[in-house]
Every structure is written in structure tokens, then in C-alpha cells.
Design a protein around this motif. Structure first.
Motif, PDB file in Angstrom:
ATOM      1  N   VAL A  81       1.189   6.126   0.336  1.00 25.28           N
ATOM      2  CA  VAL A  81       0.015   7.364   0.700  1.00 25.28           C
ATOM      3  C   VAL A  81       0.738   8.396   1.285  1.00 25.28           C
ATOM      4  O   VAL A  81       1.265   8.479   2.264  1.00 25.28           O
ATOM      5  CB  VAL A  81      -1.031   6.747   1.497  1.00 25.28           C
ATOM      6  CG1 VAL A  81      -2.203   7.658   2.020  1.00 25.28           C
ATOM      7  CG2 VAL A  81      -1.345   5.273   1.131  1.00 25.28           C
TER       8      VAL A  81
ATOM      9  N   PRO B 212      -5.248   8.823  -7.652  1.00 26.53           N
ATOM     10  CA  PRO B 212      -4.907   7.347  -7.643  1.00 26.53           C
ATOM     11  C   PRO B 212      -3.781   7.411  -8.877  1.00 26.53           C
ATOM     12  O   PRO B 212      -4.226   7.441 -10.229  1.00 26.53           O
ATOM     13  CB  PRO B 212      -6.232   6.664  -8.217  1.00 26.53           C
ATOM     14  CG  PRO B 212      -7.406   7.722  -7.900  1.00 26.53           C
ATOM     15  CD  PRO B 212      -6.488   9.029  -8.252  1.00 26.53           C
TER      16      PRO B 212
ATOM     17  N   GLU C  91      -7.082  -0.948  -3.016  1.00 27.12           N
ATOM     18  CA  GLU C  91      -7.617  -0.862  -1.806  1.00 27.12           C
ATOM     19  C   GLU C  91      -8.712   0.459  -1.604  1.00 27.12           C
ATOM     20  O   GLU C  91      -9.819   0.251  -1.310  1.00 27.12           O
ATOM     21  CB  GLU C  91      -6.765  -0.615  -0.598  1.00 27.12           C
ATOM     22  CG  GLU C  91      -7.366  -0.297   0.860  1.00 27.12           C
ATOM     23  CD  GLU C  91      -7.998  -1.633   1.248  1.00 27.12           C
ATOM     24  OE1 GLU C  91      -9.087  -1.210   2.050  1.00 27.12           O
ATOM     25  OE2 GLU C  91      -7.791  -2.682   0.968  1.00 27.12           O
ATOM     26  N   ALA C  92      -8.200   1.674  -2.374  1.00 30.41           N
ATOM     27  CA  ALA C  92      -8.992   2.881  -2.490  1.00 30.41           C
ATOM     28  C   ALA C  92     -10.411   2.629  -3.436  1.00 30.41           C
ATOM     29  O   ALA C  92     -11.384   2.827  -2.994  1.00 30.41           O
ATOM     30  CB  ALA C  92      -8.165   4.115  -2.783  1.00 30.41           C
TER      31      ALA C  92
ATOM     32  N   THR D 241      -2.246  -0.419  -2.996  1.00 28.86           N
ATOM     33  CA  THR D 241      -2.829   0.942  -2.557  1.00 28.86           C
ATOM     34  C   THR D 241      -4.127   1.616  -3.386  1.00 28.86           C
ATOM     35  O   THR D 241      -5.165   1.815  -2.794  1.00 28.86           O
ATOM     36  CB  THR D 241      -1.901   1.821  -2.384  1.00 28.86           C
ATOM     37  OG1 THR D 241      -0.689   1.473  -1.439  1.00 28.86           O
ATOM     38  CG2 THR D 241      -2.581   3.166  -1.868  1.00 28.86           C
TER      39      THR D 241
ATOM     40  N   LEU E  97      -2.169   8.467  -4.216  1.00 29.86           N
ATOM     41  CA  LEU E  97      -1.963   6.967  -3.703  1.00 29.86           C
ATOM     42  C   LEU E  97      -1.124   6.070  -4.962  1.00 29.86           C
ATOM     43  O   LEU E  97      -1.565   6.314  -6.094  1.00 29.86           O
ATOM     44  CB  LEU E  97      -3.578   6.414  -3.965  1.00 29.86           C
ATOM     45  CG  LEU E  97      -4.673   7.094  -3.122  1.00 29.86           C
ATOM     46  CD1 LEU E  97      -5.858   6.535  -3.190  1.00 29.86           C
ATOM     47  CD2 LEU E  97      -4.207   7.252  -1.728  1.00 29.86           C
TER      48      LEU E  97
ATOM     49  N   ILE F 195      -7.824  13.488  -4.275  1.00 27.49           N
ATOM     50  CA  ILE F 195      -7.231  12.232  -4.299  1.00 27.49           C
ATOM     51  C   ILE F 195      -6.707  12.002  -5.783  1.00 27.49           C
ATOM     52  O   ILE F 195      -7.486  11.979  -6.851  1.00 27.49           O
ATOM     53  CB  ILE F 195      -8.222  11.068  -3.945  1.00 27.49           C
ATOM     54  CG1 ILE F 195      -8.723  11.400  -2.648  1.00 27.49           C
ATOM     55  CG2 ILE F 195      -7.575   9.839  -3.951  1.00 27.49           C
ATOM     56  CD1 ILE F 195      -7.943  11.175  -1.433  1.00 27.49           C
TER      57      ILE F 195
ATOM     58  N   PHE G 139      -7.527   5.632   5.941  1.00 24.63           N
ATOM     59  CA  PHE G 139      -7.016   4.990   4.915  1.00 24.63           C
ATOM     60  C   PHE G 139      -5.621   4.519   5.209  1.00 24.63           C
ATOM     61  O   PHE G 139      -4.929   5.559   5.293  1.00 24.63           O
ATOM     62  CB  PHE G 139      -7.246   5.691   3.573  1.00 24.63           C
ATOM     63  CG  PHE G 139      -6.803   4.782   2.542  1.00 24.63           C
ATOM     64  CD1 PHE G 139      -7.778   3.763   2.097  1.00 24.63           C
ATOM     65  CD2 PHE G 139      -5.667   5.010   1.857  1.00 24.63           C
ATOM     66  CE1 PHE G 139      -7.119   3.080   0.917  1.00 24.63           C
ATOM     67  CE2 PHE G 139      -5.091   4.234   0.749  1.00 24.63           C
ATOM     68  CZ  PHE G 139      -6.080   3.574   0.382  1.00 24.63           C
TER      69      PHE G 139
ATOM     70  N   THR H  27     -12.764  12.299  -1.810  1.00 21.28           N
ATOM     71  CA  THR H  27     -13.279  11.395  -0.851  1.00 21.28           C
ATOM     72  C   THR H  27     -14.969  12.046  -0.582  1.00 21.28           C
ATOM     73  O   THR H  27     -15.041  13.347  -0.415  1.00 21.28           O
ATOM     74  CB  THR H  27     -12.583  11.615   0.634  1.00 21.28           C
ATOM     75  OG1 THR H  27     -12.298  12.743   0.781  1.00 21.28           O
ATOM     76  CG2 THR H  27     -11.348  10.847   0.215  1.00 21.28           C
TER      77      THR H  27
ATOM     78  N   PHE I 265     -14.116   6.727  -2.030  1.00 19.23           N
ATOM     79  CA  PHE I 265     -13.225   7.597  -2.996  1.00 19.23           C
ATOM     80  C   PHE I 265     -13.886   7.970  -4.524  1.00 19.23           C
ATOM     81  O   PHE I 265     -13.234   7.869  -5.372  1.00 19.23           O
ATOM     82  CB  PHE I 265     -12.029   6.640  -3.251  1.00 19.23           C
ATOM     83  CG  PHE I 265     -11.089   6.650  -2.173  1.00 19.23           C
ATOM     84  CD1 PHE I 265     -10.098   7.637  -1.898  1.00 19.23           C
ATOM     85  CD2 PHE I 265     -11.254   5.637  -0.981  1.00 19.23           C
ATOM     86  CE1 PHE I 265      -9.184   7.478  -0.649  1.00 19.23           C
ATOM     87  CE2 PHE I 265     -10.384   5.629  -0.013  1.00 19.23           C
ATOM     88  CZ  PHE I 265      -9.317   6.694   0.262  1.00 19.23           C
TER      89      PHE I 265
ATOM     90  N   GLN J 291     -12.857   0.294  -1.093  1.00 18.15           N
ATOM     91  CA  GLN J 291     -13.596   1.434  -0.264  1.00 18.15           C
ATOM     92  C   GLN J 291     -13.930   2.160  -1.333  1.00 18.15           C
ATOM     93  O   GLN J 291     -13.833   3.632  -1.301  1.00 18.15           O
ATOM     94  CB  GLN J 291     -12.495   1.879   0.600  1.00 18.15           C
ATOM     95  CG  GLN J 291     -11.880   1.409   1.614  1.00 18.15           C
ATOM     96  CD  GLN J 291     -11.348   2.091   2.625  1.00 18.15           C
ATOM     97  OE1 GLN J 291     -11.701   3.167   3.179  1.00 18.15           O
ATOM     98  NE2 GLN J 291      -9.991   1.903   3.286  1.00 18.15           N
TER      99      GLN J 291
END
Length: 496
Positions: free
Chosen positions: A70, A393, A91-92, A88, A83, A391, A380, A374, A100, A96
């Protein structure tokens, strides 16, 4: 001499000036509220000077080795959080997911799409359009036999077109785009086009060019510094192409409106227009013409480009690895014979299924994913990330994660096979992304990939053209928003 021709020199001068300034004053990483760390930034341009603008994902992968899974970078005025790695990203996007699930505003898309549609919209508009899109695609057969029959019809047309070349060298991009596009077009418009139809060919060319332009360094700079638009030309071409695509869509839905029968809805557009009439006069409604145009345009592009690109990578890889091509053909002969491939055959063909999955993993056609944002302040992995943060990913870091894949940098179908040769699902297989923004057409794309690929290898063996050796085949990609193969020619030799 025009501005466009002197722009590279001017940019170089600015960069040299800023590099001199770097010795005297460097922006430090944004650490307020324990923001993720990152490389030191220059005034105005941020980390632009260290980025490979043609292959930004490669720079991001390198930076992750220094700053961890991150970290943050700054592209012009915009701070981004990257990310990296399967754990990772999962997870995002999965654990979560809501936090995101946003989309950042991108200048060129705001100017051409006004935040409408489904792929690049946000908030309530996105939720309503995505829900409608998924329901309507399913109603028109996505994942069902009705749409499978259309794919079977289309792979026959594609096979016949290729066979007409009689094994002579051919470049397959346009016909592959046309064949794949016809599937989503049959849902959107309720018809298919002949590959040589001039309107269809023009549409395919416009969409293909815009996806290439969207990843160009010129458009990336424009999205960071729109004020520099007068020095750049690619954004003007992009906007003009969108204008032409929109004009076609508008003419099409006007034609559909003339013969609209709410009791006989024959296409996605028909269903949208019926909902539009139901909402007529409703304040804050979502079923307006701007959303219709943006949804149809984005589904046409996404439904064509990703699948077509993956198949073109697949044929290039079959030429590069003829022993893998032969094993696929052996399995086709054993399981299907001369019968038309159907989706029911997939479970009986673990090796072919593994090859198709490995093509997607290896080709890695969306290395930086589509950008997320976000939707709220989020903590995070120990870092504070404010609401509205851009963000990325990094999908390439998932599809090439050394902890998840035995030979991440090699084309290795055995990634998806167990010791007994049975197909194995992998959690780190995320070419369609994951979470709330997972590709809406994933089910359709998987069906298309298996059926088109299997039917082509059933009918043909693919070879490099005369004078081109296997070692000459270049697997390095062309410059584009997605990772596409460089133009190549092939010989498709009939197996009958």
C-alpha cells in the motif's frame, strides 16, 4: 512550427527546470493522518518524472518493492494510492467492498460522458444503471442458451471468413472485433452486422482507436493537466470519436422508438426506452437519453475489446507454443470430435479450460484495473485514506503474484490443473476485477472466450507466416489503455 510539434521540447525544458529545483526543495510524502508512504515528489508534476508513461504498471510494480503493498504516488496534482498483491487487492475490493467502490472523476470522461452510464459513473446513478444493466443482460440471455446459440452462429461466421483466406497470411484484428462485437450488439440492438458493413466497420474502428488513445501518454497528461489541452491533439481525436459513436447510438434509439412495443421488447435499447416512458415526468429520473447513450457506448466497447484482445493474445500464444496448441486440439478431438463446441463441453475439457484461463492471466490486459475511489474515510492496513482518494488496485500484481502462481512470468496452463489433470479454480484469478465493480459482462465473456477459442482450434491450426520463425513472434504489447498484442499476421490452416 505548430504547438504540437514543439510540445515535447517544451515539456523536456520544464522537467529539466524542475529537476534543478529538486536539489533545493522537494515535496515530501503526504503523511497527514498516516497517509500511505511513497516516493518523494516534485512541485507541480509530483512523481511524473519517475513514471514510465507508456507502461505505468511496471513503475508501480517496482515501487511496491520499496514501499510495500500500500503506497502513494502523485501524478500532477492528483494523489493516488496503489494497492499491490493478491491479499491487499482482495482485502480492499472484496472484504471492504463498499469503501472502495467509488469512481474518480477523469477529465476526458467527464467531458465526453458527463459522469453518466455504468462503467465510469458513481453514486446513485451508477447503482441504478448497474442494477438495470445486469437485470436486462440476464433477461436477454446472458449466461443462457439463447445467447450461446448466437455465439455458435457467430463463431461459424468468423470461421468461414478465416477459411476464405485459404491459409494465406492475415491480420485478424478487425474481423475478431466484428465477431465478438456482434454478440453484445445482438443484445443492445437486437441484430447482427455483416463484417463488411461500412457503418459497423467505422464503429469498430472508432471504439478500437479510443481505447488505444485512452492509454496514450498524451491523454494521460491531459487528464492531469487539462489546461495543456491546446498543446495536445489526442484528446480532440478522442472527443470527436465519441461524438460520432454517440450520433450513431442516437439515430439507433430514435429508430427503435418509432416501432417500440412494450409487449415485445427485442433489445436492451427497447427495454431502456420502456423504462424511460414509465419515468416520464418523474423528477430526478435516471432513464434519460444521456444515460442510454453512455451505457450503450460503454457496453459496446467493453463487450468487444476485452474479449477480442484476449482471443488475439490466445492465437499468438498458440503460434508461439505449438505443443500447447496440439494438446488443445487433441482434447477437442477426444471430447467434441466434429460437433459444434457448446458450453456444456467445458467441464469435460480441463486442459482447454486451463489454457483459456492462462491466456487471460498471462495476457493481463487491464494491468492497472479501472480506477476506483474511496466512498468514505477508511483505515486500511494501518493507513488513513480520505474519502474520494483515487485508488489503483494493481491487477497485474495479482495475476503475477509470486505467492499465488508457480511460474508467474511464464505462459503455463498447469497453473489451473492439479496433479491428475483436473481443472482447479484459483482465487487470485481476477482478470475481471472483484467486488462491487466486478465486470458486469463476466459470465458472457467467459462463454465467448471458451466457445470462440475452441471452435477456432477445432477448425484451424495457426502458424506464423512464411519467413517468420516462432522465436520471431513478439509477446511484448503495443501501447494502449489495455495490454494488446502488437499487430501480427498468421496463417490459419484448415484441419478438415
Amino acid at each position: 512550427m505548430d504547438w504540437v510539434s514543439i510540445f515535447p521540447v517544451g515539456l523536456l525544458f520544464i522537467l529539466m527546470l524542475l529537476l534543478i529545483l529538486k536539489r533545493q526543495h522537494v515535496w515530501k510524502s503526504h503523511t497527514k493522518g498516516n497517509f500511505p508512504p511513497g516516493p518523494r515528489r516534485l512541485p507541480i508534476i509530483g512523481n511524473l518524472h519517475i513514471m514510465d508513461m507508456k507502461r505505468p504498471h511496471l513503475t508501480m510494480l517496482e515501487l511496491s518493492k520499496t514501499y510495500g503493498p500500500v503506497f502513494s504516488i502523485q501524478m500532477g496534482p492528483r494523489k493516488m494510492v496503489i494497492l499491490s498483491g493478491y491479499d491487499t487487492v482482495k482485502e480492499a475490493l472484496v472484504n471492504q467492498a463498499d469503501a472502495f467502490a467509488g469512481r474518480p472523476k477523469i477529465p476526458i470522461l467527464e467531458e465526453t460522458g458527463k459522469g453518466k452510464g455504468v462503467i465510469f459513473s458513481d453514486g446513485e446513478n451508477w447503482k441504478v444503471m448497474r442494477r438495470f444493466t445486469l437485470t436486462t443482460l440476464r433477461d436477454f440471455g446472458m449466461g443462457k442458451k439463447a445467447i450461446e446459440d448466437r455465439v455458435v452462429e457467430e463463431y461459424r461466421c468468423l470461421g468461414d471468413t478465416i477459411e476464405a483466406q485459404q491459409g494465406k497470411p492475415l491480420e485478424i484484428t478487425l474481423m475478431m472485433n466484428a465477431a465478438v462485437a456482434n454478440i453484445i450488439v445482438s443484445i443492445l440492438l437486437g441484430k447482427r452486422y455483416d463484417y463488411e458493413d461500412p457503418t459497423f466497420k467505422k464503429l469498430l474502428t472508432l471504439v478500437h482507436e479510443n481505447i488505444r488513445l485512452f492509454g496514450s501518454p498524451s491523454l494521460s497528461i491531459y487528464n492531469m493537466f487539462p489546461v495543456l489541452g491546446f498543446l495536445l491533439k489526442d484528446h480532440k481525436t478522442f472527443k470527436q470519436n465519441v461524438k460520432e459513436i454517440n450520433a450513431f447510438i442516437k439515430v439507433t434509439f430514435i429508430e427503435h422508438l418509432k416501432v417500440l412495443d412494450r409487449n415485445d421488447q427485442r433489445s436492451f435499447i427497447d427495454t431502456f426506452l420502456v423504462r424511460q416512458q414509465e419515468e416520464n415526468g418523474k423528477a430526478n429520473g435516471y432513464f434519460h437519453n444521456e444515460n442510454l447513450t453512455a451505457v450503450v457506448r460503454s457496453l459496446f466497447a467493453a463487450g468487444m475489446e476485452t474479449t477480442s484482445t484476449t482471443l488475439r493474445w490466445g492465437l499468438l500464444l498458440m503460434m508461439k507454443y505449438p505443443e500447447i496448441q496440439k494438446k488443445v486440439q487433441d482434447e477437442i478431438e477426444q471430447v467434441i470430435g466434429s460437433n459444434p463446441p457448446r458450453i456444456e463441453h467445458r467441464t469435460q475439457m480441463p486442459y482447454t479450460d486451463a489454457v483459456v484461463h492462462e491466456i487471460q492471466r498471462f495476457a493481463n490486459i487491464l494491468p492497472v484495473n479501472l480506477p476506483h475511489a474511496t466512498t468514505a474515510d477508511v483505515t486500511f492496513k494501518g493507513y488513513f485514506i480520505p474519502k474520494g482518494t483515487y485508488i489503483i488496485p494493481l491487477l497485474t500484481s495479482v495475476l503475477h503474484d509470486k505467492s499465488q502462481w508457480e511460474k508467474p512470468d511464464m505462459f503455463y496452463p498447469e497453473h489451473f490443473l492439479d496433479a491428475n489433470g483436473k481443472f482447479v479454480k484459483k482465487d487470485a484469478f481476477m482478470p475481471f476485477s472483484a467486488g462491487r465493480r466486478v465486470c458486469a459482462g463476466e459470465t458472457l465473456a467467459k462463454m465467448e472466450l471458451f466457445l470462440f477459442f475452441t471452435s477456432l482450434l477445432q477448425r484451424f491450426t495457426f502458424h506464423p507466416p512464411p519467413g517468420v520463425s516462432i522465436s520471431d513472434l513478439d509477446l511484448s504489447p503495443a501501447i494502449s489503455f489495455n495490454i494488446i498484442p502488437k499487430p501480427y499476421k498468421m496463417c490459419a490452416v484448415s484441419r478438415s
